[in-house]
Design a protein around this motif. Structure first.
Motif, PDB file in Angstrom:
ATOM      1  N   ARG A  57     -46.792  93.367   6.473  1.00  0.00           N
ATOM      2  CA  ARG A  57     -46.925  93.454   5.013  1.00  0.00           C
ATOM      3  C   ARG A  57     -45.825  92.625   4.334  1.00  0.00           C
ATOM      4  NH1 ARG A  57     -46.914  99.174   3.384  1.00  0.00           N
ATOM      5  NH2 ARG A  57     -49.096  99.146   3.910  1.00  0.00           N
ATOM      6  N   ASP A  58     -44.592  92.729   4.829  1.00  0.00           N
ATOM      7  CA  ASP A  58     -43.477  91.979   4.242  1.00  0.00           C
ATOM      8  C   ASP A  58     -43.655  90.474   4.405  1.00  0.00           C
ATOM      9  OD1 ASP A  58     -42.363  94.398   3.559  1.00  0.00           O
ATOM     10  OD2 ASP A  58     -40.858  94.381   5.167  1.00  0.00           O
ATOM     11  N   ALA A  59     -44.301  90.056   5.492  1.00  0.00           N
ATOM     12  CA  ALA A  59     -44.507  88.633   5.745  1.00  0.00           C
ATOM     13  C   ALA A  59     -45.714  88.089   4.989  1.00  0.00           C
ATOM     14  CB  ALA A  59     -44.684  88.390   7.244  1.00  0.00           C
ATOM     15  N   GLY A  60     -46.444  88.966   4.295  1.00  0.00           N
ATOM     16  CA  GLY A  60     -47.598  88.520   3.522  1.00  0.00           C
ATOM     17  C   GLY A  60     -48.858  88.373   4.354  1.00  0.00           C
ATOM     18  N   GLY A  61     -48.838  88.850   5.580  1.00  0.00           N
ATOM     19  CA  GLY A  61     -50.002  88.703   6.446  1.00  0.00           C
ATOM     20  C   GLY A  61     -50.883  89.936   6.497  1.00  0.00           C
ATOM     21  N   LEU A  62     -50.615  90.929   5.653  1.00  0.00           N
ATOM     22  CA  LEU A  62     -51.377  92.171   5.682  1.00  0.00           C
ATOM     23  C   LEU A  62     -51.580  92.648   4.251  1.00  0.00           C
ATOM     24  CD1 LEU A  62     -52.477  94.278   7.758  1.00  0.00           C
ATOM     25  CD2 LEU A  62     -50.342  95.488   7.469  1.00  0.00           C
ATOM     26  N   THR A  63     -52.829  92.851   3.871  1.00  0.00           N
ATOM     27  CA  THR A  63     -53.118  93.333   2.522  1.00  0.00           C
ATOM     28  C   THR A  63     -52.915  94.846   2.467  1.00  0.00           C
ATOM     29  OG1 THR A  63     -55.449  93.771   2.953  1.00  0.00           O
ATOM     30  CG2 THR A  63     -54.856  91.535   2.246  1.00  0.00           C
ATOM     31  N   ASP A  64     -52.842  95.372   1.269  1.00  0.00           N
ATOM     32  CA  ASP A  64     -52.693  96.819   1.114  1.00  0.00           C
ATOM     33  C   ASP A  64     -53.894  97.557   1.693  1.00  0.00           C
ATOM     34  OD1 ASP A  64     -50.216  96.611  -0.063  1.00  0.00           O
ATOM     35  OD2 ASP A  64     -50.998  96.660  -2.113  1.00  0.00           O
ATOM     36  N   ALA A  65     -55.097  96.978   1.542  1.00  0.00           N
ATOM     37  CA  ALA A  65     -56.310  97.606   2.090  1.00  0.00           C
ATOM     38  C   ALA A  65     -56.250  97.654   3.613  1.00  0.00           C
ATOM     39  CB  ALA A  65     -57.547  96.854   1.631  1.00  0.00           C
ATOM     40  N   GLU A  66     -55.765  96.581   4.230  1.00  0.00           N
ATOM     41  CA  GLU A  66     -55.640  96.565   5.696  1.00  0.00           C
ATOM     42  C   GLU A  66     -54.590  97.571   6.160  1.00  0.00           C
ATOM     43  OE1 GLU A  66     -56.753  91.900   6.622  1.00  0.00           O
ATOM     44  OE2 GLU A  66     -54.739  92.418   5.943  1.00  0.00           O
ATOM     45  N   ALA A  67     -53.500  97.647   5.438  1.00  0.00           N
ATOM     46  CA  ALA A  67     -52.451  98.618   5.788  1.00  0.00           C
ATOM     47  C   ALA A  67     -52.989 100.036   5.668  1.00  0.00           C
ATOM     48  CB  ALA A  67     -51.232  98.426   4.894  1.00  0.00           C
ATOM     49  N   ALA A  68     -53.776 100.305   4.631  1.00  0.00           N
ATOM     50  CA  ALA A  68     -54.371 101.634   4.456  1.00  0.00           C
ATOM     51  C   ALA A  68     -55.323 101.952   5.607  1.00  0.00           C
ATOM     52  CB  ALA A  68     -55.097 101.720   3.120  1.00  0.00           C
ATOM     53  N   ALA A  69     -56.070 100.949   6.072  1.00  0.00           N
ATOM     54  CA  ALA A  69     -56.981 101.156   7.203  1.00  0.00           C
ATOM     55  C   ALA A  69     -56.201 101.512   8.463  1.00  0.00           C
ATOM     56  CB  ALA A  69     -57.821  99.903   7.439  1.00  0.00           C
ATOM     57  N   PHE A  70     -55.076 100.848   8.690  1.00  0.00           N
ATOM     58  CA  PHE A  70     -54.244 101.175   9.850  1.00  0.00           C
ATOM     59  C   PHE A  70     -53.681 102.588   9.737  1.00  0.00           C
ATOM     60  CE2 PHE A  70     -53.574  96.448  10.440  1.00  0.00           C
ATOM     61  CZ  PHE A  70     -54.336  96.383  11.598  1.00  0.00           C
ATOM     62  N   ASP A  71     -53.272 102.976   8.523  1.00  0.00           N
ATOM     63  CA  ASP A  71     -52.750 104.327   8.310  1.00  0.00           C
ATOM     64  C   ASP A  71     -53.810 105.370   8.629  1.00  0.00           C
ATOM     65  OD1 ASP A  71     -50.264 103.413   7.584  1.00  0.00           O
ATOM     66  OD2 ASP A  71     -50.685 103.486   5.418  1.00  0.00           O
ATOM     67  N   ARG A  72     -55.061 105.125   8.228  1.00  0.00           N
ATOM     68  CA  ARG A  72     -56.143 106.069   8.527  1.00  0.00           C
ATOM     69  C   ARG A  72     -56.342 106.191  10.037  1.00  0.00           C
ATOM     70  NH1 ARG A  72     -58.572 103.402   4.399  1.00  0.00           N
ATOM     71  NH2 ARG A  72     -60.019 102.297   5.773  1.00  0.00           N
ATOM     72  N   LEU A  73     -56.248 105.093  10.754  1.00  0.00           N
ATOM     73  CA  LEU A  73     -56.408 105.137  12.212  1.00  0.00           C
ATOM     74  C   LEU A  73     -55.304 105.955  12.854  1.00  0.00           C
ATOM     75  CD1 LEU A  73     -57.478 101.479  13.031  1.00  0.00           C
ATOM     76  CD2 LEU A  73     -58.893 103.533  13.085  1.00  0.00           C
ATOM     77  N   ARG A  74     -54.072 105.797  12.366  1.00  0.00           N
ATOM     78  CA  ARG A  74     -52.961 106.555  12.933  1.00  0.00           C
ATOM     79  C   ARG A  74     -53.101 108.039  12.635  1.00  0.00           C
ATOM     80  NH1 ARG A  74     -49.694 102.195  11.407  1.00  0.00           N
ATOM     81  NH2 ARG A  74     -49.030 103.234   9.522  1.00  0.00           N
ATOM     82  N   ASP A  75     -53.788 108.373  11.549  1.00  0.00           N
ATOM     83  CA  ASP A  75     -53.980 109.774  11.194  1.00  0.00           C
ATOM     84  C   ASP A  75     -55.090 110.420  12.002  1.00  0.00           C
ATOM     85  OD1 ASP A  75     -51.983 109.531   9.351  1.00  0.00           O
ATOM     86  OD2 ASP A  75     -53.320 109.262   7.643  1.00  0.00           O
ATOM     87  N   GLY A  76     -55.717 109.680  12.919  1.00  0.00           N
ATOM     88  CA  GLY A  76     -56.751 110.241  13.778  1.00  0.00           C
ATOM     89  C   GLY A  76     -58.159 110.069  13.241  1.00  0.00           C
ATOM     90  N   ALA A  77     -58.295 109.368  12.108  1.00  0.00           N
ATOM     91  CA  ALA A  77     -59.630 109.128  11.572  1.00  0.00           C
ATOM     92  C   ALA A  77     -60.370 108.162  12.483  1.00  0.00           C
ATOM     93  CB  ALA A  77     -59.530 108.558  10.157  1.00  0.00           C
ATOM     94  N   PRO A  78     -61.685 108.315  12.622  1.00  0.00           N
ATOM     95  CA  PRO A  78     -62.422 107.402  13.489  1.00  0.00           C
ATOM     96  C   PRO A  78     -62.439 105.994  12.928  1.00  0.00           C
ATOM     97  CG  PRO A  78     -63.929 108.855  12.315  1.00  0.00           C
ATOM     98  CD  PRO A  78     -62.527 109.313  12.015  1.00  0.00           C
ATOM     99  N   ALA A  79     -62.448 105.024  13.808  1.00  0.00           N
ATOM    100  CA  ALA A  79     -62.486 103.628  13.397  1.00  0.00           C
ATOM    101  C   ALA A  79     -63.880 103.294  12.873  1.00  0.00           C
ATOM    102  CB  ALA A  79     -62.153 102.727  14.581  1.00  0.00           C
ATOM    103  N   GLU A  80     -63.910 102.359  11.898  1.00  0.00           N
ATOM    104  CA  GLU A  80     -65.190 101.905  11.402  1.00  0.00           C
ATOM    105  C   GLU A  80     -65.706 100.812  12.324  1.00  0.00           C
ATOM    106  OE1 GLU A  80     -65.112 100.774   7.300  1.00  0.00           O
ATOM    107  OE2 GLU A  80     -63.826 102.459   6.759  1.00  0.00           O
ATOM    108  N   PRO A  81     -67.039 100.787  12.561  1.00  0.00           N
ATOM    109  CA  PRO A  81     -67.568  99.734  13.431  1.00  0.00           C
ATOM    110  C   PRO A  81     -67.438  98.364  12.784  1.00  0.00           C
ATOM    111  CG  PRO A  81     -69.339 101.040  12.446  1.00  0.00           C
ATOM    112  CD  PRO A  81     -68.045 101.683  12.061  1.00  0.00           C
ATOM    113  N   MET A  82     -67.378  97.336  13.616  1.00  0.00           N
ATOM    114  CA  MET A  82     -67.270  95.961  13.114  1.00  0.00           C
ATOM    115  C   MET A  82     -68.556  95.568  12.437  1.00  0.00           C
ATOM    116  SD  MET A  82     -65.229  93.942  16.095  1.00  0.00           S
ATOM    117  CE  MET A  82     -65.181  92.450  15.136  1.00  0.00           C
TER     118      MET A  82
END
Length: 85
Positions: A57-82
């Protein structure tokens, strides 16, 4: 699940563990599990995934939406299919 045997535990330590367990309303074995978990996984520890997300995120390579998606995965939420649209 793993199992551990502790040999040569001083009587004073065993007695203190029993007293602590009774104070907390649980068995000695449960109290020892709690102590070990707190020691091995402290609440304030820095997690590698969080650190890498922060770097990206600090390097500008990650949007807030992408960071939120990673946070949901760490919280045990199921991944969305590609999606290939």
């Amino acid at each position: 699940m793993g199992s551990v045997t502790i040999r040569n535990l001083p009587d004073e330590v065993h007695r203190a563990l029993r007293v602590r367990a009774a104070r907390n309303g649980q068995s000695t074995e449960a109290e020892i599990r709690t102590i070990l978990e707190q020691a091995a996984k402290p609440a304030g520890r820095l997690k590698l995934g969080s650190m890498l997300t922060s770097f990206a995120r600090d390097a500008g390579g990650l949007t807030d939406a992408e960071a939120a998606a990673f946070d949901r995965l760490r919280d045990g939420a199921p991944a969305e299919p590609m999606r290939f649209e």
